[in-house]
Write an enzyme that holds these catalytic residues in place. Structure first.
Site, PDB file in Angstrom:
ATOM      1  N   VAL A   1       0.837  -1.198   0.000  1.00 35.41           N
ATOM      2  CA  VAL A   1       0.000   0.000   0.000  1.00 35.41           C
ATOM      3  C   VAL A   1       0.876   1.254   0.000  1.00 35.41           C
ATOM      4  O   VAL A   1       0.569   2.232  -0.690  1.00 35.41           O
ATOM      5  CB  VAL A   1      -0.959   0.002   1.207  1.00 35.41           C
ATOM      6  CG1 VAL A   1      -1.747   1.303   1.270  1.00 35.41           C
ATOM      7  CG2 VAL A   1      -1.916  -1.174   1.119  1.00 35.41           C
TER       8      VAL A   1
ATOM      9  N   ALA B   1       2.144   1.762  -3.422  1.00 29.94           N
ATOM     10  CA  ALA B   1       1.083   2.344  -4.239  1.00 29.94           C
ATOM     11  C   ALA B   1       0.958   3.839  -3.981  1.00 29.94           C
ATOM     12  O   ALA B   1       0.714   4.626  -4.908  1.00 29.94           O
ATOM     13  CB  ALA B   1      -0.243   1.643  -3.951  1.00 29.94           C
ATOM     14  N   TYR B   2       1.125   4.234  -2.721  1.00 29.16           N
ATOM     15  CA  TYR B   2       1.081   5.653  -2.362  1.00 29.16           C
ATOM     16  C   TYR B   2       2.212   6.427  -3.045  1.00 29.16           C
ATOM     17  O   TYR B   2       1.976   7.481  -3.651  1.00 29.16           O
ATOM     18  CB  TYR B   2       1.179   5.778  -0.847  1.00 29.16           C
ATOM     19  CG  TYR B   2       1.402   7.175  -0.333  1.00 29.16           C
ATOM     20  CD1 TYR B   2       0.395   8.136  -0.382  1.00 29.16           C
ATOM     21  CD2 TYR B   2       2.625   7.532   0.225  1.00 29.16           C
ATOM     22  CE1 TYR B   2       0.601   9.415   0.095  1.00 29.16           C
ATOM     23  CE2 TYR B   2       2.838   8.806   0.713  1.00 29.16           C
ATOM     24  CZ  TYR B   2       1.831   9.746   0.649  1.00 29.16           C
ATOM     25  OH  TYR B   2       2.039  11.022   1.124  1.00 29.16           O
ATOM     26  N   LEU B   3       3.437   5.903  -2.962  1.00 27.35           N
ATOM     27  CA  LEU B   3       4.574   6.591  -3.585  1.00 27.35           C
ATOM     28  C   LEU B   3       4.396   6.691  -5.102  1.00 27.35           C
ATOM     29  O   LEU B   3       4.725   7.710  -5.708  1.00 27.35           O
ATOM     30  CB  LEU B   3       5.872   5.866  -3.257  1.00 27.35           C
ATOM     31  CG  LEU B   3       6.305   5.887  -1.785  1.00 27.35           C
ATOM     32  CD1 LEU B   3       7.596   5.087  -1.611  1.00 27.35           C
ATOM     33  CD2 LEU B   3       6.492   7.316  -1.279  1.00 27.35           C
TER      34      LEU B   3
ATOM     35  N   LYS C   1       1.632   9.389  -5.796  1.00 28.45           N
ATOM     36  CA  LYS C   1       2.166  10.743  -5.635  1.00 28.45           C
ATOM     37  C   LYS C   1       3.136  11.080  -6.763  1.00 28.45           C
ATOM     38  O   LYS C   1       3.155  12.212  -7.258  1.00 28.45           O
ATOM     39  CB  LYS C   1       2.863  10.879  -4.284  1.00 28.45           C
ATOM     40  CG  LYS C   1       1.954  10.729  -3.071  1.00 28.45           C
ATOM     41  CD  LYS C   1       0.879  11.795  -3.006  1.00 28.45           C
ATOM     42  CE  LYS C   1       1.376  13.121  -2.504  1.00 28.45           C
ATOM     43  NZ  LYS C   1       0.262  14.094  -2.297  1.00 28.45           N
TER      44      LYS C   1
END
Length: 221
Positions: A127, A130-132, A135
């Site tokens: 997760v 996925a965030y990096l 962004k």
């Protein structure tokens, strides 16, 4: 100055709204949850309920029109899955850019993240990867738009400690922490410094007064 802040109920956003209101600027906080209206109003901002995961470009542009700048401070937040990293941290940031373009607002300030990279490799928490990636995709999409004067701010580990008013800003600072209050103050300084447009930088706690640290980024190539 009139500033529209996406994610207006976030911890950094609420501090930013207070800072802007205290000096006589006009802040608008875009929020998804009607229950947050009172908190945003108490911070001195005008609350506007709009769900960036469902809104159209035209709907968001109507709220942005007439602003001097927009700030993307929204995030899916801890506990959300990979899908919402894409719909909020990526897609909502791009939606705000589309809306700013449609409304003729050039100035865009992004709260990003250290390590943001569209090609971030799997390893560890999927997760977080996925965030990096989300962004990173958003940063790339905003950075290339000639119609926007964008500054991308990548803070270190966020804390709720009192702000010190002093930071280190660089292309790469190394990993360290920074109070949310100091990040909000950096955003104010960035809004006041148009010459930071086109910049992507990291920020952590340090020894340089915030205004001086931000000014040092003007015309950096």
């Amino acid at each position: 100055m009139r500033v529209v802040i996406a994610g207006g109920h976030g911890k950094i956003a609420l501090i930013l709204e207070r800072l802007l209101a205290e000096r006589g600027d006009s802040a608008v906080g875009l929020i998804r949850n009607p229950d947050h209206v009172a908190d945003v109003g108490a911070a001195g901002a005008e609350p506007v309920v709009v769900d960036l995961e469902k809104a159209t470009v035209a709907e968001v542009a109507a709220h942005v029109r007439g602003a001097d700048a927009v700030v993307f401070a929204a995030g899916a937040g801890p506990g959300s899955g990979a899908a919402r990293k894409e719909t909020v941290d990526r897609d909502a940031a791009i939606l705000l850019a589309d809306a700013a373009e449609a409304a003729g607002v050039r100035r865009y300030v992004m709260i990003s993240a250290m390590g943001a990279d569209a090609g971030a490799q799997a390893g560890g928490d999927p997760v977080f990867v996925a965030y990096l990636r989300a962004k990173g995709v958003a940063d790339d999409a905003i950075r290339v738009r000639e119609s926007l004067d964008a500054t991308i701010v990548r803070p270190g580990l966020l804390t709720n400690e009192p702000g010190t008013g002093r930071v280190t800003i660089a292309d790469s600072t190394g990993r360290a922490s920074i109070p949310r209050a100091d990040v909000a103050a950096v955003l104010v300084a960035v809004l006041d410094t148009p010459g930071t447009a086109g910049q992507t930088f990291e920020v952590i706690s340090g020894d340089t007064p915030i205004v001086d640290a931000v000014a040092s980024r003007v015309n950096v190539k």
